[in-house]
Design a protein around this motif. Structure first.
Motif, PDB file in Angstrom:
ATOM      1  N   THR A 151      51.650  53.640  79.016  1.00 47.96           N
ATOM      2  CA  THR A 151      51.879  54.621  77.957  1.00 47.96           C
ATOM      3  C   THR A 151      51.993  53.930  76.607  1.00 47.96           C
ATOM      4  O   THR A 151      51.969  52.688  76.524  1.00 47.96           O
ATOM      5  N   LYS A 153      54.636  54.900  74.522  1.00 48.38           N
ATOM      6  CA  LYS A 153      56.063  54.824  74.220  1.00 48.38           C
ATOM      7  C   LYS A 153      56.870  55.282  75.440  1.00 48.38           C
ATOM      8  O   LYS A 153      56.425  56.120  76.223  1.00 48.38           O
ATOM      9  N   ALA A 155      59.605  57.443  76.666  1.00 51.30           N
ATOM     10  CA  ALA A 155      60.238  58.652  76.134  1.00 51.30           C
ATOM     11  C   ALA A 155      60.549  59.613  77.278  1.00 51.30           C
ATOM     12  O   ALA A 155      60.133  59.401  78.415  1.00 51.30           O
ATOM     13  N   GLY A 156      61.265  60.683  76.958  1.00 49.59           N
ATOM     14  CA  GLY A 156      61.531  61.727  77.940  1.00 49.59           C
ATOM     15  C   GLY A 156      62.183  61.209  79.200  1.00 49.59           C
ATOM     16  O   GLY A 156      63.158  60.449  79.160  1.00 49.59           O
ATOM     17  N   ASP A 158      61.260  59.008  81.275  1.00 51.15           N
ATOM     18  CA  ASP A 158      61.236  57.555  81.451  1.00 51.15           C
ATOM     19  C   ASP A 158      62.336  56.879  80.646  1.00 51.15           C
ATOM     20  O   ASP A 158      62.940  55.913  81.098  1.00 51.15           O
ATOM     21  N   PHE A 159      62.590  57.383  79.446  1.00 50.78           N
ATOM     22  CA  PHE A 159      63.684  56.837  78.646  1.00 50.78           C
ATOM     23  C   PHE A 159      65.028  57.081  79.341  1.00 50.78           C
ATOM     24  O   PHE A 159      65.878  56.183  79.409  1.00 50.78           O
ATOM     25  N   ASN A 241      62.972  50.140  74.692  1.00 53.11           N
ATOM     26  CA  ASN A 241      62.779  50.199  73.242  1.00 53.11           C
ATOM     27  C   ASN A 241      61.305  50.175  72.840  1.00 53.11           C
ATOM     28  O   ASN A 241      60.986  50.085  71.650  1.00 53.11           O
ATOM     29  N   ASP A 243      57.811  51.387  71.762  1.00 53.86           N
ATOM     30  CA  ASP A 243      57.205  52.547  71.109  1.00 53.86           C
ATOM     31  C   ASP A 243      56.191  52.044  70.087  1.00 53.86           C
ATOM     32  O   ASP A 243      56.556  51.492  69.055  1.00 53.86           O
ATOM     33  N   GLU A 245      53.524  54.151  69.116  1.00 56.59           N
ATOM     34  CA  GLU A 245      52.747  55.336  68.765  1.00 56.59           C
ATOM     35  C   GLU A 245      52.204  55.286  67.334  1.00 56.59           C
ATOM     36  O   GLU A 245      51.033  55.633  67.090  1.00 56.59           O
ATOM     37  N   ASP A 271      51.022  61.138  78.742  1.00 55.04           N
ATOM     38  CA  ASP A 271      50.843  59.759  78.300  1.00 55.04           C
ATOM     39  C   ASP A 271      49.383  59.378  78.042  1.00 55.04           C
ATOM     40  O   ASP A 271      48.980  59.162  76.911  1.00 55.04           O
TER      41      ASP A 271
END
Length: 316
Positions: A151, A153, A155-156, A158-159, A241, A243, A245, A271
């Motif tokens: 991916t 970043k 996020a969601g 996965d974060f 951390n 990211d 994008e 993703d």
């Protein structure tokens, strides 16, 4: 390597790098390797993850060992290379980022092989993070990136998974001691078990009986205690951390994005598909495999598509 400097300015000396090579090295008129392809493994994997492409390395295969020279490095933070466990620094190891992981590999390629440009990079999961970060930080370093089950970043869900793993580890009072205790082994097992649902597809898990699932779950937990809890903590923090994008427009490399329809970690609609629209020179393959996030073990099923992508780089 004699030393390595982290983004935060900390320096470690006598740095260990674990790696393997495979294939046929070729050189230009100046004696510089010009057909190197770097393999980047997933989180807490090692150089041996390159075995995933071995079934596609015969003559006329996309990763023909007579055409290319593959280098697979156990990344910064992985136990075979410079890491909390290998240095015995444990929780005193410098905090590292994905940029550090990239710089670690780039420095090693220069010092060991004299390489300042690679033909490409193949990375799965965290290895995809490494590939995209490399292409952004050093846009002229590689001609292509194959970014698999990955991916742009974390996020969601996965974060939250990464936060959950971090919470499990840091909630153990023994973590701050920097030495292995029975409590930390138990905590490590629980932290790793949090990841169990994010490997195989939901379909594959549903096809198993509850007795089979319980056995697989138990075995997964037992095997996980061979991991070092500090290696896990640092790697998890670096990925949490991640990211890139806002920097995808800096990529000059041609990018092949490989996703899996049944991937519980990085579903294509969240993703790979958005990422393919943000990277200008990119192609997208969506695999259909009940291996889910582990579908790089089934790359033969997209052999024709990989051959088509690699044709452009046959004349290296």
């Amino acid at each position: 390597m004699d030393s390595f400097e982290f983004e935060n300015g900390e320096v470690l000396n006598d740095v260990k790098v674990e790696y393997m090579t495979f294939g046929t090295p070729k050189y230009d008129d100046k004696g510089v390797l010009n057909n190197a392809i770097l393999y980047a493994h997933g989180s807490l994997g090692n150089y041996s993850s390159m075995k995933k492409i071995f079934p596609l390395s015969c003559k006329s295969d996309p990763f023909d060992k007579e055409k290319y020279f593959f280098i697979s490095i156990s990344s910064l933070g992985s136990p075979g290379s410079c890491s909390p466990s290998a240095t015995d620094l444990k929780n005193r190891f410098p905090k590292y980022s994905l940029v550090d992981v990239v710089n670690f590999q780039k420095q090693f390629l220069k010092e060991k092989f004299g390489i300042e440009h690679v033909l490409g990079l193949i990375g799965n999961s965290m290895g995809g993070f490494v590939g995209l970060t490399l292409a952004i930080e050093y846009p002229d370093f590689c001609d292509f990136i194959i970014c698999g089950v990955s991916t742009f970043k974390v996020a969601g869900h996965d974060f939250i998974l990464s936060k959950f793993v971090d919470e499990i580890i840091t909630s153990d009072p023994d973590y701050a001691k920097g030495e292995l205790t029975y409590s930390l082994i138990r905590t490590l097992r629980i932290a790793c078990l949090a990841e169990f649902n994010f490997g195989l597809s939901k379909e594959a898990l549903r096809d198993m009986s509850n007795i089979e699932l319980a056995s697989e779950f138990e075995n997964f937990g037992n095997e996980s205690i061979e991991t070092d809890i500090y290696d896990l903590k640092y790697c998890n923090a670096a990925c949490m951390n991640y990211d890139v994008e806002d920097d995808l427009d800096k990529i000059k490399s041609k990018v092949l994005i490989i996703a899996c329809k049944q991937d519980p970690h990085f579903p294509p609609e969240l993703d790979a598909i958005p990422m393919s629209k943000m990277i200008k020179d990119s192609e997208l393959i969506i695999m259909d495999s009940e291996l889910g996030h582990l579908c790089f073990n089934d790359l033969e099923s997209i052999k024709n598509e990989l051959n088509e992508f690699m044709e452009e780089f046959d004349d290296c």
